[in-house]
Design a protein around this motif. Structure first.
Motif, PDB file in Angstrom:
ATOM      1  N   GLU A 149       3.730  -0.088  -4.570  1.00 12.84           N
ATOM      2  CA  GLU A 149       5.015  -0.636  -4.799  1.00 12.84           C
ATOM      3  C   GLU A 149       4.825  -1.535  -5.836  1.00 12.84           C
ATOM      4  OE1 GLU A 149       3.781  -0.118  -1.724  1.00 12.84           O
ATOM      5  OE2 GLU A 149       5.462   1.304  -0.917  1.00 12.84           O
ATOM      6  N   ALA A 150       3.733  -2.326  -5.890  1.00 10.25           N
ATOM      7  CA  ALA A 150       3.514  -3.445  -6.895  1.00 10.25           C
ATOM      8  C   ALA A 150       3.430  -2.831  -8.337  1.00 10.25           C
ATOM      9  CB  ALA A 150       2.026  -3.979  -6.579  1.00 10.25           C
ATOM     10  N   MET A 151       2.840  -1.672  -8.283  1.00 10.60           N
ATOM     11  CA  MET A 151       2.797  -1.008  -9.861  1.00 10.60           C
ATOM     12  C   MET A 151       4.212  -0.626 -10.057  1.00 10.60           C
ATOM     13  SD  MET A 151      -0.374   1.587  -9.416  1.00 10.60           S
ATOM     14  CE  MET A 151      -1.960   0.945  -9.677  1.00 10.60           C
ATOM     15  N   ALA A 152       4.950  -0.038  -9.378  1.00  9.84           N
ATOM     16  CA  ALA A 152       6.445   0.453  -9.842  1.00  9.84           C
ATOM     17  C   ALA A 152       7.280  -0.888  -9.978  1.00  9.84           C
ATOM     18  CB  ALA A 152       6.949   1.132  -8.319  1.00  9.84           C
ATOM     19  N   CYS A 153       6.839  -2.062  -9.318  1.00  8.66           N
ATOM     20  CA  CYS A 153       7.829  -3.332  -9.942  1.00  8.66           C
ATOM     21  C   CYS A 153       7.037  -3.966 -11.152  1.00  8.66           C
ATOM     22  CB  CYS A 153       7.684  -4.195  -8.541  1.00  8.66           C
ATOM     23  SG  CYS A 153       8.497  -3.756  -7.347  1.00  8.66           S
ATOM     24  N   GLY A 154       6.031  -3.424 -11.809  1.00  6.62           N
ATOM     25  CA  GLY A 154       5.395  -4.307 -12.812  1.00  6.62           C
ATOM     26  C   GLY A 154       4.682  -5.257 -12.504  1.00  6.62           C
ATOM     27  N   LEU A 155       3.759  -5.206 -11.162  1.00  6.26           N
ATOM     28  CA  LEU A 155       3.306  -6.558 -11.068  1.00  6.26           C
ATOM     29  C   LEU A 155       1.788  -5.844 -10.995  1.00  6.26           C
ATOM     30  CD1 LEU A 155       5.284  -7.382  -7.853  1.00  6.26           C
ATOM     31  CD2 LEU A 155       5.130  -8.573 -10.052  1.00  6.26           C
ATOM     32  N   PRO A 156       0.750  -6.919 -11.046  1.00  8.58           N
ATOM     33  CA  PRO A 156      -0.619  -6.337 -10.947  1.00  8.58           C
ATOM     34  C   PRO A 156      -0.992  -5.950  -9.280  1.00  8.58           C
ATOM     35  CG  PRO A 156      -0.411  -8.894 -11.290  1.00  8.58           C
ATOM     36  CD  PRO A 156       0.827  -8.302 -11.417  1.00  8.58           C
ATOM     37  N   CYS A 157      -1.661  -5.213  -9.328  1.00  5.90           N
ATOM     38  CA  CYS A 157      -1.978  -4.503  -7.928  1.00  5.90           C
ATOM     39  C   CYS A 157      -3.554  -4.887  -7.583  1.00  5.90           C
ATOM     40  CB  CYS A 157      -1.876  -2.920  -8.042  1.00  5.90           C
ATOM     41  SG  CYS A 157      -2.145  -2.093  -6.586  1.00  5.90           S
ATOM     42  N   ILE A 158      -3.640  -5.405  -6.450  1.00  5.37           N
ATOM     43  CA  ILE A 158      -4.882  -5.684  -5.639  1.00  5.37           C
ATOM     44  C   ILE A 158      -4.869  -4.545  -4.482  1.00  5.37           C
ATOM     45  CG2 ILE A 158      -6.583  -7.050  -4.845  1.00  5.37           C
ATOM     46  CD1 ILE A 158      -5.323  -9.229  -6.611  1.00  5.37           C
ATOM     47  N   GLY A 159      -5.821  -3.822  -4.226  1.00  5.48           N
ATOM     48  CA  GLY A 159      -5.893  -3.158  -3.155  1.00  5.48           C
ATOM     49  C   GLY A 159      -7.312  -2.993  -2.557  1.00  5.48           C
ATOM     50  N   SER A 160      -7.178  -2.567  -1.080  1.00  5.77           N
ATOM     51  CA  SER A 160      -8.660  -2.348  -0.668  1.00  5.77           C
ATOM     52  C   SER A 160      -9.129  -0.768  -0.905  1.00  5.77           C
ATOM     53  CB  SER A 160      -8.508  -2.401   1.005  1.00  5.77           C
ATOM     54  OG  SER A 160      -8.010  -3.582   1.435  1.00  5.77           O
ATOM     55  N   ALA A 161     -10.282  -0.736  -1.299  1.00  5.97           N
ATOM     56  CA  ALA A 161     -10.909   0.379  -1.583  1.00  5.97           C
ATOM     57  C   ALA A 161     -10.983   1.291  -0.527  1.00  5.97           C
ATOM     58  CB  ALA A 161     -12.413   0.127  -2.250  1.00  5.97           C
ATOM     59  N   CYS A 169       1.519   3.966 -14.941  1.00  5.88           N
ATOM     60  CA  CYS A 169       0.917   4.889 -13.955  1.00  5.88           C
ATOM     61  C   CYS A 169       2.067   5.275 -12.974  1.00  5.88           C
ATOM     62  CB  CYS A 169      -0.213   4.404 -13.224  1.00  5.88           C
ATOM     63  SG  CYS A 169      -1.151   5.293 -11.895  1.00  5.88           S
ATOM     64  N   ALA A 170       2.705   4.409 -12.427  1.00  5.11           N
ATOM     65  CA  ALA A 170       3.662   4.656 -11.408  1.00  5.11           C
ATOM     66  C   ALA A 170       4.729   5.365 -12.126  1.00  5.11           C
ATOM     67  CB  ALA A 170       4.334   3.307 -11.048  1.00  5.11           C
ATOM     68  N   ARG A 171       4.942   5.293 -13.288  1.00  7.58           N
ATOM     69  CA  ARG A 171       6.183   6.077 -14.014  1.00  7.58           C
ATOM     70  C   ARG A 171       5.656   7.488 -14.400  1.00  7.58           C
ATOM     71  NH1 ARG A 171       8.253   1.592 -18.437  1.00  7.58           N
ATOM     72  NH2 ARG A 171       9.619   0.425 -16.854  1.00  7.58           N
ATOM     73  N   THR A 172       4.433   7.792 -14.616  1.00 12.28           N
ATOM     74  CA  THR A 172       4.054   8.960 -15.065  1.00 12.28           C
ATOM     75  C   THR A 172       3.631   9.930 -13.754  1.00 12.28           C
ATOM     76  OG1 THR A 172       1.907   8.326 -15.390  1.00 12.28           O
ATOM     77  CG2 THR A 172       3.481   8.409 -17.252  1.00 12.28           C
TER      78      THR A 172
END
Length: 85
Positions: A1-13, A62-65
């Motif tokens: 969701e962060a990506m789709a909103c144009g926000l930088p994303c931090i996630g657990s591996a 990435c989210a858009r494509t």
């Protein structure tokens, strides 16, 4: 969701997240259940505007494509086709 909103994303591996987030390319991955690593990643982004912008821009692309409605429909059709339906 962060990506789709144009926000930088931090996630657990962890599984699933690592399929989408590419560490250092379109987001930041931190080890699972490691609050110190998460705090460090947040702190680095808080003080690096250019990095925040670059990760947000790459994540949005990435989210858009990868997750557009058209792409999701194509993936669904491929899946249904693989079932022989």
């Amino acid at each position: 969701e962060a990506m789709a909103c144009g926000l930088p994303c931090i996630g657990s591996a962890v599984a699933g997240v690592t399929d989408v987030v590419r560490d250092g390319q379109n987001g930041i991955l931190v080890p699972e259940s490691n609050p110190v690593a998460l705090a460090v990643a947040l702190g680095r982004l808080a003080t690096a505007a250019a990095r925040r912008y670059a990760l947000a821009k790459a994540g949005l692309e990435c989210a858009r494509t990868s997750f557009s409605s058209g792409r999701m429909w194509e993936n669904f059709q491929t899946f249904i086709g693989s079932l022989g339906c």
